[in-house]
Write a protein that holds these residues in place. Sequence first.
Motif, short mmCIF file in Angstrom:
data_model
loop_
_atom_site.label_atom_id
_atom_site.label_comp_id
_atom_site.label_asym_id
_atom_site.label_seq_id
_atom_site.Cartn_x
_atom_site.Cartn_y
_atom_site.Cartn_z
N ARG A 88 0.83 -1.20 -0.08
CA ARG A 88 -0.13 -0.32 0.16
C ARG A 88 0.99 1.12 0.10
O ARG A 88 0.52 2.27 -0.73
CB ARG A 88 -0.80 0.12 1.25
CG ARG A 88 -1.96 -1.13 1.12
CD ARG A 88 -2.73 -1.13 2.39
NE ARG A 88 -3.98 -1.99 2.44
CZ ARG A 88 -4.59 -2.34 3.56
NH1 ARG A 88 -4.43 -1.65 4.87
NH2 ARG A 88 -5.61 -3.18 3.37
N TYR A 128 -4.66 2.01 7.70
CA TYR A 128 -4.64 1.67 6.34
C TYR A 128 -3.24 1.31 6.06
O TYR A 128 -2.77 0.13 5.16
CB TYR A 128 -5.32 2.39 5.28
CG TYR A 128 -5.35 2.00 4.04
CD1 TYR A 128 -6.40 0.92 3.65
CD2 TYR A 128 -4.37 2.36 2.91
CE1 TYR A 128 -6.39 0.45 2.23
CE2 TYR A 128 -4.52 1.72 1.56
CZ TYR A 128 -5.38 1.06 1.29
OH TYR A 128 -5.74 0.35 0.12
N LEU A 241 -6.63 4.89 -3.28
CA LEU A 241 -6.48 3.54 -2.90
C LEU A 241 -7.42 2.83 -1.90
O LEU A 241 -7.84 1.75 -2.00
CB LEU A 241 -4.89 3.58 -2.14
CG LEU A 241 -3.87 4.01 -2.99
CD1 LEU A 241 -2.53 4.18 -2.13
CD2 LEU A 241 -3.57 2.76 -3.89
N ARG A 242 -7.74 3.71 -1.19
CA ARG A 242 -8.81 3.06 -0.08
C ARG A 242 -10.28 2.80 -0.79
O ARG A 242 -11.18 2.15 -0.03
CB ARG A 242 -9.09 4.03 1.20
CG ARG A 242 -7.92 3.88 2.04
CD ARG A 242 -7.94 5.03 3.18
NE ARG A 242 -9.18 4.63 4.05
CZ ARG A 242 -9.53 5.43 4.97
NH1 ARG A 242 -9.13 6.46 5.39
NH2 ARG A 242 -10.81 5.10 5.62
#
Length: 541
Positions: A88, A128, A241-242
Amino acid sequence: MRLRFPGTAFYLIKNKHIHLINRHIRTIKEKRKTKIENIKVINIFSTKSKHLIYFADSFSSQSVKDDPLVFLSGMTLIMFDSSIYKNRREKLKRLTGNGIILFPGNQEIPVNYPSNAYSFRQDSSFLYFFGLDLPDMVGLIDIDRDLTLIFGTELTLEDLIWTGPQTSGEQLKEQTGADQFLPLAKLPEYLKKAGQNKIPVHYLPPYHAETKLQLKEWLGIPLRDQQKSASERLIRAVINLRSVKSDEEIREIEKAADITARMHLTAMKMARPGISEQSICGVLEGIAISAGGRLSFPTILSMHGETLHNHHHGGILEEGKLMLTDAGCETDLGYAADMTRTVPVGGDFNSRQKEVYSIVLEASNKSIEMTKPGIFYRDVHMEACRVLAEGLKALGLMKGDPEEAVREGAHALFMPHGIGHMLGLDVHDMEGLGEDQVGYNESVSRSKIFGHASLRMARKLEPGFVVTNEPGIYFIPGLIDLWKAEKKHLSFLNYDRIEAFRDFGGIRLENDLLITPAGYHIFGNPVPRTIKEIEKTIKKA
């Protein structure tokens, strides 16, 4: 990450005895009748002339009682694999480009004096990218130096005595896949050098007062300027991304939804006259906690469902009333579920309640059926509103052309909110980064019409998105009186007929949806939705 300690014991020894640790371990093994394997020192915390020795082994907590030297950690670091966090962060670096990315974690917030804190909840973006569910942590990604650092506070002996053993900085570094763990006191100097070298520092919009004060101290940005100084590039990258959930995230949301389904099924079975709203709320929270999670937001449970976010639970359930329950569980990794059901107290919908509930159910079914990749969620919202308007027209509460009524916002007297929002590590996922940034983009802009303007998620759906679907009909006396006095939407609203429903309350029906390549998946074990299913469930309880 959350730490668990089913049984603990620790022992303080002086410096001169430190060399006896291995002898003590041998003695412990010899004393036990059962075979002990994997016993080892896992950490030593020094404080002047003493050391706090931690041991971990494979024996049961019962065997610890007579051996104060032994520490049975029972320690479970509840995180994804470190490779997931590293991956990530690598994606984030590519999207952000250059500079330093700063992720201040949250701090414990006192309730009424310093050592009595609210239940800790970590910042979702910090979770995250780093996964550490611990207070007083800061993550830093130095893109230009290809370096990931974690800064944290060093534990004192007092911390260890009062809060128990914790993981070491070295362990935290390994669990997150970071390059180095450093004391938090070293962070200001690191950021100062970056400023001197004109290196940009990217951060997300802060929402905690404590974080704002930290940014003021570390970066010299006045409180009034911090929101506008937040990095747009970083905001876009994090949302990118999330927004798309990975397989491991989908499994966590499924887990949250299964627990949430159990909560709602329990609430249905408790919906009987004489039961207090508060007692049901307590049971629901207990289900979330006993499953290893917590509530994903304060439970909404009330006979006054016309108040959209009603957190007052002082009522005693009455026969003939409707009970609206909007509740969800958050897993130990921070992923949320969010469901709503509305049921008749005692188990029987009356004829008027059946008519309105059927409209909401049809709006739910039809809007869910059209949910798939490539569809703007704004269009799903509009379809749900159209179905509601058609049904309300059939009841004599609305009139005229339903589609035109929805375009002009007349339906919003009954549904003054949007069809749903994103869901993930936040129940309103990433809302702290800006609703318009999360739910809108260059392809779709927010409406200015009352009701439609409250739609949180309008953009085109993609595989991996997770959204809620939550149509409802509410009879809000204050809003009815205001619109009637203003003679608003007279060509679409039959106010005389509406007056007969002003004591009705409200109905909402909510499910959580994963957007799949072929369409959608409804999260969680099924919770009764139809009138027949709900009545049967309550009567069988």
